[in-house]
Design a protein around this motif. Structure first.
Motif, PDB file in Angstrom:
ATOM      1  N   ALA A 203       0.824  -1.221   0.000  1.00 15.41           N
ATOM      2  CA  ALA A 203       0.000   0.000   0.000  1.00 15.41           C
ATOM      3  C   ALA A 203       0.854   1.266   0.000  1.00 15.41           C
ATOM      4  N   HIS A 204       1.992   1.230   0.708  1.00 15.70           N
ATOM      5  CA  HIS A 204       2.806   2.452   0.821  1.00 15.70           C
ATOM      6  C   HIS A 204       4.047   2.434  -0.060  1.00 15.70           C
ATOM      7  N   GLY A 205       4.246   1.346  -0.817  1.00 18.67           N
ATOM      8  CA  GLY A 205       5.435   1.265  -1.672  1.00 18.67           C
ATOM      9  C   GLY A 205       5.111   1.416  -3.143  1.00 18.67           C
ATOM     10  N   PHE A 206       3.897   0.975  -3.549  1.00 19.35           N
ATOM     11  CA  PHE A 206       3.530   1.074  -4.964  1.00 19.35           C
ATOM     12  C   PHE A 206       3.521   2.549  -5.380  1.00 19.35           C
ATOM     13  N   LEU A 233      -4.503   1.773  -4.670  1.00 18.07           N
ATOM     14  CA  LEU A 233      -4.572   2.814  -5.698  1.00 18.07           C
ATOM     15  C   LEU A 233      -5.084   4.141  -5.153  1.00 18.07           C
ATOM     16  N   GLY A 234      -5.333   4.199  -3.844  1.00 14.67           N
ATOM     17  CA  GLY A 234      -5.811   5.430  -3.228  1.00 14.67           C
ATOM     18  C   GLY A 234      -4.694   6.206  -2.544  1.00 14.67           C
ATOM     19  N   LYS A 235      -3.486   5.675  -2.521  1.00 17.96           N
ATOM     20  CA  LYS A 235      -2.377   6.356  -1.856  1.00 17.96           C
ATOM     21  C   LYS A 235      -1.515   7.022  -2.927  1.00 17.96           C
ATOM     22  N   GLY A 238      -3.179   8.043  -6.096  1.00 19.60           N
ATOM     23  CA  GLY A 238      -4.062   9.204  -6.008  1.00 19.60           C
ATOM     24  C   GLY A 238      -5.508   8.977  -6.420  1.00 19.60           C
ATOM     25  N   VAL A 239      -5.944   7.727  -6.589  1.00 27.47           N
ATOM     26  CA  VAL A 239      -7.311   7.510  -7.096  1.00 27.47           C
ATOM     27  C   VAL A 239      -8.135   6.773  -6.021  1.00 27.47           C
ATOM     28  N   ALA A 240      -8.359   5.496  -6.208  1.00 25.93           N
ATOM     29  CA  ALA A 240      -9.128   4.679  -5.265  1.00 25.93           C
ATOM     30  C   ALA A 240      -9.008   3.243  -5.715  1.00 25.93           C
ATOM     31  N   GLY A 241      -9.155   2.305  -4.779  1.00 26.31           N
ATOM     32  CA  GLY A 241      -9.158   0.899  -5.135  1.00 26.31           C
ATOM     33  C   GLY A 241      -7.833   0.236  -4.838  1.00 26.31           C
ATOM     34  N   ALA A 242      -7.704  -0.987  -5.343  1.00 27.11           N
ATOM     35  CA  ALA A 242      -6.501  -1.778  -5.116  1.00 27.11           C
ATOM     36  C   ALA A 242      -6.407  -2.817  -6.217  1.00 27.11           C
TER      37      ALA A 242
END
Ligand SMILES: *Cc1c(COP(=O)(O)O)cnc(C)c1O
Length: 388
Positions: A203-206, A233-235, A238-242
């Motif tokens: 979550a914090h590396g992609f 994909l929300g971090k 900048g969007v939302a999802g995974a």
């Protein structure tokens, strides 16, 4: 009926009731909070893409072409060409045969873990893993073995003692409260030796780590069909999802069996279109990662030798460990009085005695923004010492 007013009063009495602040306008380093402009070091928008014009335009264009709603689940009639395109782009970007979109990282972990293991199987989970990994492991009904943070000897012992048929090792790839990176190559070696799958939650590396922001696994330079890669994909995006990326058969199994994929409405096609645009921006705007590194250097050099030196971190997450809960709260409020928003994180979110300010940097911060934070922390280091 349970007395919720009394339950809330108990939270107040313990000083742990949390409040939401209402932000207006776009997300970015400067937030409009009730008409007051605050310089924030509080979001996961590490690359500053949450308000990127190209990504917003891709979403707007998709709305014009496809409307707003997902309309049905993927296995009924909700699976849209925009989802297919985003999944192909994600798989290509992280270098796996296939990728699968989920509506959030929380849903990915709580759906994927129970699809990979079940009753009689075993999960091996780092003690500092994210809440949704803990929940996913519980939902799976597998035996859950928690090993001390990043302790590979303890993990090896647990794996060696397990007689479970299916084993899953699961770890944050970057730990969300410390910003440290999991020992990816060692984890993979243990999984190979003990025939386990390895789920890595990046979550914090992609978007932030690895060549072109391809993530923590690419940074480690390992490739294996045992790795189940989870990016959110929300971090940084900048969007939302995974998404999940990995072996094609494994991903197809998730399409069939991950309940948070099967029994939910498809992510709106406009979100998938924005995700595809975000992957493009992550790959092509490398200067955003360079800015993030420059900001980290400014912060580190500014706090070096101070009362609160930074822990080593290659990520955008920089905790300042202050220890006592009330000192952390006092600092957060004093920064706030100076127009700076840095969240304090207290136990039980972090271990007792390690209350901290969690500074998160964004490529959209300016050098002056970061220096302003350094100066404020330096002043407060003196003031709170005198007070104590
Ligand atoms: C934020 C986070 C998640 C949840 O992702 P969402 O898309 O926000 O639901 C999962 N895992 C980790 C490690 C996270 O930090």
């Amino acid at each position: 009926m349970r007395d919720f007013r009394a339950a809330l009063a108990a939270l107040d009495a313990d000083g742990i009731r949390r409040k939401r602040r209402v932000v207006s306008g776009p997300q970015g380093p400067v937030l409009d909070v009730d008409g007051e402009a605050l310089l924030a070091f509080a979001s996961n928008d590490y690359l500053g893409l949450a308000s990127h014009p190209k990504i917003a335009a891709a979403a707007a264009d998709a709305i014009r072409r496809c409307g707003v709603g997902g309309a049905a689940s993927h296995l009924i009639s909700g699976h849209h060409e925009e989802h297919e395109r985003a999944e192909s782009a994600l798989a290509r970007f992280v270098g796996t045969p296939r990728a699968l979109l989920f509506s959030s990282g929380y849903m990915a972990n709580t759906g994927v873990i129970p699809a990979l293991v079940g009753r009689g199987d075993a999960v091996f989970s780092d003690a500092l893993n994210h809440a949704c990994i803990i929940d996913g492991a519980r939902l799976s009904r597998a035996d859950v073995n928690v090993y001390p943070h990043a302790d590979m000897n303890a993990l090896e012992d647990l794996l060696a003692r397990s007689s479970a048929r299916n084993r899953l090792v699961v770890s944050d790839a970057v730990f969300s409260m410390d910003g440290d990176v999991a020992p990816i190559a060692d984890l993979l070696a243990l999984c190979e030796r003990h025939d386990a799958l390895l789920l890595l939650d990046d979550a914090h590396g992609f978007g932030v780590l690895g060549p072109d922001g391809r993530g923590t696994v690419a940074r480690a330079g390992v490739v294996s069909d045992r790795i189940v890669y989870l990016g959110t994909l929300g971090k940084a995006a900048g969007v939302a999802g995974a998404f999940i990326a990995g072996d094609a058969d494994l991903v197809e199994w998730l399409v069939q069996r991950a309940r948070t994929y099967v029994f939910t409405t498809a992510m709106p096609p406009m979100v998938a279109a924005a995700v595809r645009a975000a992957v493009d921006v992550i790959a092509t705007e490398g200067w955003r990662r360079e800015r993030l590194d420059a900001h980290a250097r400014t912060l580190r050099e500014g706090l070096d030798g101070s009362r609160w030196p930074l822990l080593p971190s290659e990520t955008a997450i920089h905790p300042v460990i202050v220890g006592a809960n009330d000192l952390a709260m006092q600092l957060m409020q004093a920064l706030r009085a100076r127009g700076l928003w840095v969240p304090a994180i207290r136990p039980p979110t972090v271990p007792a005695g390690t209350a901290r300010l969690r500074i998160s940097l964004s490529a959209n911060h300016s050098g002056d923004d970061v220096r302003r934070l350094v100066d404020a922390l330096a002043t407060l280091a003196d003031e709170t010492r005198t007070a104590a």
